[in-house]
Design a protein around this motif. Structure first.
Motif, PDB file in Angstrom:
ATOM      1  N   PRO A 128       8.546   5.517 -10.582  1.00  0.00           N
ATOM      2  CA  PRO A 128       8.991   4.134 -10.723  1.00  0.00           C
ATOM      3  C   PRO A 128      10.078   3.914 -11.777  1.00  0.00           C
ATOM      4  N   ASP A 129      10.166   4.791 -12.780  1.00  0.00           N
ATOM      5  CA  ASP A 129      11.246   4.671 -13.760  1.00  0.00           C
ATOM      6  C   ASP A 129      12.622   4.784 -13.109  1.00  0.00           C
ATOM      7  N   ASP A 130      12.668   5.432 -11.938  1.00  0.00           N
ATOM      8  CA  ASP A 130      13.939   5.651 -11.259  1.00  0.00           C
ATOM      9  C   ASP A 130      14.324   4.510 -10.319  1.00  0.00           C
ATOM     10  N   LEU A 131      13.446   3.523 -10.160  1.00  0.00           N
ATOM     11  CA  LEU A 131      13.690   2.481  -9.168  1.00  0.00           C
ATOM     12  C   LEU A 131      14.924   1.643  -9.483  1.00  0.00           C
ATOM     13  N   LEU A 132      15.038   1.151 -10.696  1.00  0.00           N
ATOM     14  CA  LEU A 132      16.149   0.253 -11.019  1.00  0.00           C
ATOM     15  C   LEU A 132      17.506   0.924 -10.883  1.00  0.00           C
ATOM     16  N   PRO A 133      17.704   2.122 -11.437  1.00  0.00           N
ATOM     17  CA  PRO A 133      19.001   2.777 -11.232  1.00  0.00           C
ATOM     18  C   PRO A 133      19.322   3.006  -9.762  1.00  0.00           C
ATOM     19  N   VAL A 181       4.541   1.435 -12.197  1.00  0.00           N
ATOM     20  CA  VAL A 181       4.950   0.319 -11.342  1.00  0.00           C
ATOM     21  C   VAL A 181       5.032  -0.987 -12.125  1.00  0.00           C
ATOM     22  N   ARG A 182       4.034  -1.261 -12.970  1.00  0.00           N
ATOM     23  CA  ARG A 182       4.067  -2.525 -13.710  1.00  0.00           C
ATOM     24  C   ARG A 182       5.309  -2.610 -14.601  1.00  0.00           C
ATOM     25  N   ALA A 183       5.653  -1.522 -15.266  1.00  0.00           N
ATOM     26  CA  ALA A 183       6.834  -1.533 -16.131  1.00  0.00           C
ATOM     27  C   ALA A 183       8.102  -1.793 -15.319  1.00  0.00           C
ATOM     28  N   ALA A 184       8.188  -1.185 -14.143  1.00  0.00           N
ATOM     29  CA  ALA A 184       9.358  -1.421 -13.288  1.00  0.00           C
ATOM     30  C   ALA A 184       9.418  -2.879 -12.837  1.00  0.00           C
ATOM     31  N   ASP A 193       0.836  -1.208   0.000  1.00  0.00           N
ATOM     32  CA  ASP A 193       0.000   0.000   0.000  1.00  0.00           C
ATOM     33  C   ASP A 193       0.867   1.252   0.000  1.00  0.00           C
ATOM     34  N   GLY A 194       0.642   2.115  -0.990  1.00  0.00           N
ATOM     35  CA  GLY A 194       1.406   3.348  -1.081  1.00  0.00           C
ATOM     36  C   GLY A 194       2.695   3.232  -1.863  1.00  0.00           C
ATOM     37  N   THR A 195       3.065   1.996  -2.207  1.00  0.00           N
ATOM     38  CA  THR A 195       4.285   1.769  -2.984  1.00  0.00           C
ATOM     39  C   THR A 195       3.961   1.084  -4.302  1.00  0.00           C
ATOM     40  N   LEU A 196       3.282  -0.053  -4.226  1.00  0.00           N
ATOM     41  CA  LEU A 196       2.830  -0.732  -5.442  1.00  0.00           C
ATOM     42  C   LEU A 196       1.435  -0.258  -5.851  1.00  0.00           C
ATOM     43  N   VAL A 197       0.528  -0.195  -4.888  1.00  0.00           N
ATOM     44  CA  VAL A 197      -0.862   0.164  -5.209  1.00  0.00           C
ATOM     45  C   VAL A 197      -1.304   1.395  -4.422  1.00  0.00           C
TER      46      VAL A 197
END
Length: 223
Positions: free
Chosen positions: A208-213, A92-95, A9-13
């Motif tokens: 979420p685009d920034d999560l992996l880096p 989120v789904r793309a990440a 909650d608040g991170t994924l959904v």
């Protein structure tokens, strides 16, 4: 191997509307004043009884367990209604797709939700089987106790330096640091950026685009 351990909650959904509605119904049914929306959102991430204790100002006479049962009933009613929806945050789904494709990363969840609640979210969004370990309020003490993270690391045999906890609350950041894991805060959830940093976030991402880096940078720093 590395572990990307997500709060739910608040991170994924984005479940804030459902949580506030269920909490409102619970307090109304108990004949108690409904806490303000910011107060309700401030306890998202805690296990339910602990959340109720906080909303009851830690008053020992406040019926936290009974209120938790009222909330569970209200939430289950909402889930049965046609308009019920806990959407994934945009991106989120793309990440998750990118992380799933990584051969050196496994995914996990550490959340104040129940196993039943997590299963419903994953089923609704077609994410079953993505997460190798799922730690919930059914399995461990409430955040910020480190047990959920420690159990997740043990389940997939990953050390703290190779584990990143991704969350939107101070409870997530404190929990991660207490478990010896890396703490990555997200800005799109329910706690303020400053609070995340004060609670131990090593990095903060805006999308979420920034999560992996950000995760790769934390894993590299942990070597």
């Amino acid at each position: 191997m590395k572990l990307a351990l997500f709060d739910c909650d608040g991170t994924l959904v984005d479940s804030q509307d459902v949580i506030v509605t269920a909490m409102t119904r619970a307090f109304d049914r108990a004949g108690r004043p409904v806490p303000p929306r910011p107060a309700i959102l401030s306890i998202v991430g805690l296990s339910l009884v602990e959340a109720m204790r906080r909303l009851g100002d830690d008053d020992p006479t406040f019926p936290a367990e009974a209120m938790a049962e009222l909330y569970r009933g209200a939430f289950h009613e909402l889930r049965a209604e046609s308009e019920f929806f806990e959407p994934l945050f945009p991106g989120v789904r793309a990440a998750l797709d990118l992380l799933t494709a990584r051969k050196d990363v496994v995914l996990g969840i550490a959340t104040g939700k129940s196993q039943r609640g997590v299963a419903a979210v994953l089923r609704h969004h077609g994410l079953e089987g993505r997460f190798l370990t799922i730690q919930t309020a059914d399995d461990a003490p409430s955040k910020p106790h480190p047990a959920m993270v420690l159990q997740a690391m043990e389940a997939v045999d990953v050390e703290g330096a190779d584990t990143v906890l991704i969350g939107d609350t101070s409870y997530d950041m404190t929990m991660a640091r207490a478990a010896g894991a890396r703490a990555l805060g997200v800005s799109w959830g329910y706690h303020a950026r400053d609070l995340l940093m004060q609670s131990g976030a090593e990095r903060l991402v805006e999308h979420p685009d920034d999560l992996l880096p950000a995760m790769d940078a934390l894993w590299e720093a942990g070597r």
